[in-house]
Scaffold this motif. Structure first.
Motif, short mmCIF file in Angstrom:
data_model
loop_
_atom_site.label_atom_id
_atom_site.label_comp_id
_atom_site.label_asym_id
_atom_site.label_seq_id
_atom_site.Cartn_x
_atom_site.Cartn_y
_atom_site.Cartn_z
N ARG A 1 0.84 -1.21 0.00
CA ARG A 1 0.00 0.00 0.00
C ARG A 1 0.86 1.25 0.00
N THR A 2 1.96 1.20 0.74
CA THR A 2 2.88 2.35 0.72
C THR A 2 3.48 2.54 -0.66
N LEU A 3 3.90 1.44 -1.31
CA LEU A 3 4.45 1.54 -2.67
C LEU A 3 3.41 2.06 -3.65
N LEU A 4 2.16 1.63 -3.49
CA LEU A 4 1.10 2.12 -4.36
C LEU A 4 0.89 3.62 -4.19
N ALA A 5 0.86 4.07 -2.92
CA ALA A 5 0.70 5.51 -2.68
C ALA A 5 1.89 6.29 -3.23
N TYR A 6 3.08 5.74 -3.09
CA TYR A 6 4.28 6.41 -3.59
C TYR A 6 4.25 6.49 -5.11
N GLY A 7 3.94 5.37 -5.77
CA GLY A 7 3.88 5.38 -7.23
C GLY A 7 2.80 6.31 -7.75
N THR A 8 1.64 6.34 -7.09
CA THR A 8 0.55 7.24 -7.51
C THR A 8 1.00 8.68 -7.37
N TRP A 9 1.69 9.00 -6.28
CA TRP A 9 2.16 10.38 -6.10
C TRP A 9 3.17 10.75 -7.19
N LEU A 10 4.07 9.83 -7.53
CA LEU A 10 5.05 10.13 -8.58
C LEU A 10 4.37 10.32 -9.93
N ARG A 11 3.38 9.49 -10.23
CA ARG A 11 2.69 9.63 -11.53
C ARG A 11 1.98 10.97 -11.61
N ARG A 12 1.33 11.38 -10.51
CA ARG A 12 0.61 12.65 -10.55
C ARG A 12 1.55 13.84 -10.63
N ARG A 13 2.79 13.66 -10.26
CA ARG A 13 3.78 14.73 -10.42
C ARG A 13 4.50 14.62 -11.76
N ARG A 14 3.91 13.83 -12.68
CA ARG A 14 4.41 13.67 -14.05
C ARG A 14 5.82 13.09 -14.09
N ARG A 15 5.99 12.06 -13.29
CA ARG A 15 7.26 11.32 -13.28
C ARG A 15 6.94 9.85 -13.51
N PRO A 16 6.39 9.51 -14.69
CA PRO A 16 5.93 8.13 -14.93
C PRO A 16 7.06 7.11 -14.87
N GLY A 17 8.24 7.46 -15.33
CA GLY A 17 9.34 6.51 -15.31
C GLY A 17 9.69 6.10 -13.89
N ALA A 18 9.74 7.09 -12.99
CA ALA A 18 10.07 6.78 -11.60
C ALA A 18 8.93 6.04 -10.90
N ALA A 19 7.68 6.25 -11.38
CA ALA A 19 6.53 5.64 -10.72
C ALA A 19 6.39 4.16 -11.04
N ARG A 20 6.95 3.71 -12.16
CA ARG A 20 6.69 2.33 -12.59
C ARG A 20 7.27 1.31 -11.62
N GLU A 21 8.47 1.54 -11.11
CA GLU A 21 9.08 0.54 -10.24
C GLU A 21 8.28 0.30 -8.96
N PRO A 22 7.92 1.34 -8.16
CA PRO A 22 7.10 1.05 -6.97
C PRO A 22 5.74 0.47 -7.31
N LEU A 23 5.15 0.89 -8.47
CA LEU A 23 3.85 0.35 -8.84
C LEU A 23 3.96 -1.13 -9.23
N ARG A 24 5.03 -1.50 -9.94
CA ARG A 24 5.21 -2.92 -10.28
C ARG A 24 5.40 -3.76 -9.02
N ASP A 25 6.22 -3.25 -8.07
CA ASP A 25 6.41 -3.98 -6.81
C ASP A 25 5.10 -4.13 -6.06
N ALA A 26 4.30 -3.07 -6.05
CA ALA A 26 3.01 -3.13 -5.36
C ALA A 26 2.10 -4.14 -6.04
N LEU A 27 2.06 -4.14 -7.38
CA LEU A 27 1.19 -5.06 -8.12
C LEU A 27 1.57 -6.52 -7.84
#
Length: 896
Positions: free
Chosen positions: A748-774
């Motif tokens: 859940r922490t990784l999901l929140a982190y990845g969502t925050w990065l995506r909303r700040r227009r940093r999709p490349g950085a968001a993919r790794e925490p989102l993949r780990d969360a998934l």
């Protein structure tokens, strides 16, 4: 008593009370910093007058609080705060504080503000149990050095068992001496009575101030002056009923009836003795000295056997007998029973209904010898089997204690838990000296009942009744008491000893105690291990009734440890074990655990089902712990479905302290979920306040994931500020999660982190925490949360681990397939719901499951993966098309 006859002062005049007034002076001395003084005595002996005198003499504010007219829970505390508070709103706030974690001491301190105040509580024995327990906990609570506290002057009946308060002094009022009684009598009468009247009344009253006052009131001026002769008994039944009537009224009905049997048997014996003396010509009717008059008025001792036989013949229960002896109302010596206070025996005779006199006389008087001999034969018979008569007599309170224990267990299994608490507490008191092992079990169960009910004061009351406990039980009582009063430095070593010693035992009861201690310390792994061992022992010993409780403890320990699949398996087994032995309260707790596990997996219907079943039992039975878990599960499910505002509204009461909030042991565990929901719904101020309180709690080290969850809360609260602070706290949260062992919260922490990065227009950085969360969500079978992570990952342009697979169509349920076909034809959720008689929310839930199973992003991809209709060509499509056309036509007609 002292030789002083009276003390003159502005307050009520007291006689022969120099020692008592000296104790009050020590309590109220200006140099003192507060304390407790107990004043005990019989009816009419001057307890209330002493309190009034102390209140009048005290130089500062003094409050006198009488016992309420009923014993409704917390009625005594209400009366106390009504006297101390300046108004009704402040009194209500104080009562809420007293019933919460801070307790009555904090409520009184906030009202009085550290001022030197005298609080006089009258007739403590008539106060309700909840208020007495809260007062006892407040009196035992240590004050800060140098900070004055209130002076507590507390009166109680002589038979009442006072709480054990360190440093408290107890004063026992006695009868007046002849000089003191004469001074009181002269003060009562405006014209002084005639000297013979004074001598007679002082002798008749035997130094009892209340009896003397009542007798003077009834005699009248003419008799007191000597103009009219005194009655044969100036202290008659009417006088004694006036003095002792209130005391007898508040005794239990069975105790009153048994006292009546003793009194009537004593009168019968006195009449028989007097008749035999008359026949032998040895009457002492002419004696007028005090000794002869007292002997004539005192009821003689009665054989225990005669009393028991008369009670059985009259249908009066004999169980209260040992309690009456222990409380000092009756005296038992040499096989005889007599009243400790002769006036009490006469008052019982005077206040007993006439029908009771006749019934007992018919039952006991005609054949006293046969009754006694029959009882003697019965006692000899029982003694052959059970031991000497003294051991037989000791069985009565033990039997009563076991009866209360059985009732408490029944209520704990399937009734209101606070009723169970009261019954188990009474069982512990009755069994303490006669069956220590059973008393220990009753204390632990009473604590468990209060814990399930979320009542801190009641938990402390259960712990405090084990004053004679030793060894590991003493460590458990002291450690848990210290933990509940937030003295963790004292709690940790004591509870650690319990875990080490009881955790190595083979007795399931001791293992349950050790597991509970481990949970309080925050060692969830040890708690799960110890409870698993308790389960193995309970199964090996075939403890069918104990098995559901052990499974309840184990399921909760595994839930706290983040082992959700194990917790679900244990909870389902607990439901199966609870059903045949009829333990619905245990089943409610297991349903709450299953609801929380379902909120992890994202199974919304299962959350609603199990939470509803849990709340259906928890609310009427006062199961605050189970209710809090169920509400938490519903809120987490709502948060997972994007309903942040609804989740925050549901969680607000759970994170607030007080009787209307959540369970005191779960409140802090709920805070991270509340912060996430509150931030997402714009309730930032409330989220920040809760996070501040959570930071203090997390620093105490009582929960492994707490530091990581605190960092996540701070990251969420920093999202609207500079990006560097939020990034720091997200990174810190991920780092702290590495060693805590709760993979779901880490995801859940990784999901929140990845969502925050995506909303700040940093999709490349968001993919790794989102993949780990998934990956973590998929491994935990948390389908709903995996869908969320998958959608966020798609939004970054990242792959989600597969493409649409036609072969996966066969894995869908028939309902999912039907909904997917209709959606593939372009129908909206509302149209599908109208067609299939479902709610739009249910349709949305099924479609999300379809998307996850088929590996697609939206309904636009459905036509390419929807399987063929198994029914005849055109049948389903035509029907569904007609349904869609008709529904659209209805909406069109309505709009026109």
């Amino acid at each position: 008593m002292s030789g002083a006859t009276h003390v003159t002062a502005p307050g009520p005049r007291l006689y022969d009370r120099a020692a008592e007034l000296a104790a009050v002076a020590r309590l109220t001395a200006p140099a003192g910093d507060g304390g407790v003084l107990f004043v005990t005595g019989g009816p009419g002996e001057g307890r209330s007058v002493l309190l009034a005198r102390a209140a009048d003499d005290f130089p500062g504010p003094a409050h006198r609080v009488a016992a309420p007219g009923h014993r409704v829970p917390w009625s005594g505390a209400r009366a106390l705060f009504a006297a101390l508070a300046p108004g009704a709103p402040e009194a209500r706030r104080a009562l809420r504080t007293a019933r919460g974690e801070d307790g009555l001491a904090a409520a009184v301190s906030r009202l009085l503000g550290g001022l030197p105040v005298l609080v006089c509580l009258d007739d403590l024995h008539l106060w309700d149990a909840h208020s007495r327990a809260a007062l006892a906990a407040a009196w035992r609570r240590d004050r800060a050095p140098g900070r004055p506290g209130p002076r507590w002057l507390v009166s109680a009946a002589r038979h009442h068992r006072l709480p054990d308060v360190p440093g408290a002094e107890t004063v026992r009022l006695g009868r007046l001496g002849p000089e003191g009684a004469r001074a009181l009598l002269l003060n009562l009468c405006a014209p002084p009575p005639a000297p013979p009247v004074v001598r007679r009344l002082v002798e008749e009253a035997a130094g009892h101030p209340g009896v003397l006052v009542s007798a003077v009131r009834r005699l009248g001026t003419a008799r007191l002056a000597g103009g009219s002769p005194l009655p044969e008994q100036p202290v008659d039944g009417a006088v004694l009923t006036e003095v002792y009537g209130g005391f007898l009224k508040h005794l239990p009905a069975d105790a009153r009836r048994l006292l009546t049997v003793v009194a009537l048997a004593g009168r019968t014996e006195a009449n028989r003795t007097e008749a035999s003396r008359t026949e032998e010509g040895r009457t002492d009717a002419g004696r007028t000295d005090a000794g002869g008059r007292e002997a004539a008025h005192r009821l003689p001792g009665v054989a225990v056997g005669a009393v028991l036989g008369g009670a059985r013949a009259a249908g009066v229960p004999v169980e209260p007998l040992d309690g009456l002896v222990a409380d000092g109302l009756l005296c038992r010596a040499d096989g005889l029973l007599r009243f400790e206070d002769p006036f009490l025996g006469r008052a019982v005779l005077a206040s007993a209904p006439a029908s009771r006199h006749h019934g007992v006389r018919r039952a006991g008087a005609p054949r006293p010898v046969r009754t006694a001999s029959a009882l003697a034969r019965g006692e000899r018979h029982r003694a052959d089997r059970l031991g000497p008569p003294a051991a037989v007599r000791a069985l009565a309170p033990a039997a009563r204690g076991r009866s209360h224990l059985v009732r408490g267990l029944a209520a704990l299994a399937g009734g209101p838990v606070m009723d169970a608490h009261e019954a188990l507490l009474r069982a512990a008191e009755l069994l303490r000296d006669r069956a220590p092992a059973e008393a220990s079990d009753a204390r632990f169960l009473a604590m468990e009942a209060a814990w399930a009910g979320g009542d801190v004061a009641a938990c402390l009351a259960a712990l405090d009744c084990g004053g004679d406990a030793g060894g590991t039980e003493r460590d458990f009582l002291d450690g848990l008491g210290a933990a509940l009063t937030v003295r963790l430095g004292e709690a940790r070593p004591a509870l650690a000893r319990v875990v080490a010693r009881d955790g190595a035992e083979d007795d399931p009861r001791l293992l349950l105690r050790a597991g509970s201690a481990a949970l309080v310390l925050g060692d969830t792994a040890a708690a799960a291990r110890i409870h698993a061992r308790a389960l193995a022992r309970a199964r090996a010993e075939h403890r069918t009734a104990l098995l559901p409780r052990v499974l309840e403890h184990l399921a909760y320990a595994e839930l706290r440890a983040g082992r959700y699949s194990r917790a679900a398996r244990t909870a389902r087994e607990g439901l199966r074990a609870a059903e045949p032995v009829e333990q619905p309260n245990t089943a409610a707790h297991q349903h709450a655990v299953l609801a929380l596990v379902a909120s992890v997996t994202g199974d919304g219907p299962a959350v609603a089902e199990h939470a509803g079943l849990a709340l259906g039992t928890a609310r009427p039975h006062g199961l605050v712990q189970a209710a809090t878990l169920a509400e938490w599960a519903l809120a987490r499910d709502e948060l997972g479905r994007g309903l942040a505002a609804q989740a925050a509204a549901r969680l607000v009461p759970l994170v607030r302290p007080g009787p209307r909030g959540g369970h005191f042991a779960l409140r802090m565990l709920v805070v991270p979920c509340f912060v996430e929901a509150a931030v997402a719904s714009g309730r930032t101020a409330e989220a920040r306040s809760a996070a501040g309180e959570y930071a203090v709690w997390a620093a105490q080290g009582l929960d492994g994931p707490a530091p990581a969850l605190l960092a996540r809360c701070r990251a969420l609260l920093a999202q609207g500020e500079e990006g560097e602070e939020a990034a720091y706290w997200f990174g810190e949260a991920v780092r702290r999660h590495e060693g805590c062992g709760n993979d779901f919260e880490r995801a859940r922490t990784l999901l929140a982190y990845g969502t925050w990065l995506r909303r700040r227009r940093r999709p490349g950085a968001a993919r790794e925490p989102l993949r780990d969360a998934l990956v973590t969500f998929e491994r935990a079978a948390a389908d709903g949360w995996a869908d969320h992570a998958r959608s966020e990952l798609r939004a970054t342009g990242g792959a989600v681990g597969g493409t649409a697979d036609r072969t996966a169509w066969g894995l869908l349920t028939p309902q999912q397939q039907r909904i997917a076909r209709i959606a593939a034809r372009g129908a909206t959720n509302r149209e599908i719901a109208d067609r299939l008689a479902l709610s739009p929310r249910t349709v949305d839930h099924h479609l999300r499951g379809v998307f996850a199973r088929l590996g697609i992003r939206s309904r636009v991809e459905l036509p390419g993966v929807a399987g063929p209709d198994p029914r005849a060509p055109g049948q389903d499509g035509g029907t569904e098309a007609k349904g869609l056309v008709s529904s659209r036509a209805r909406r069109s007609a309505g709009s026109s």
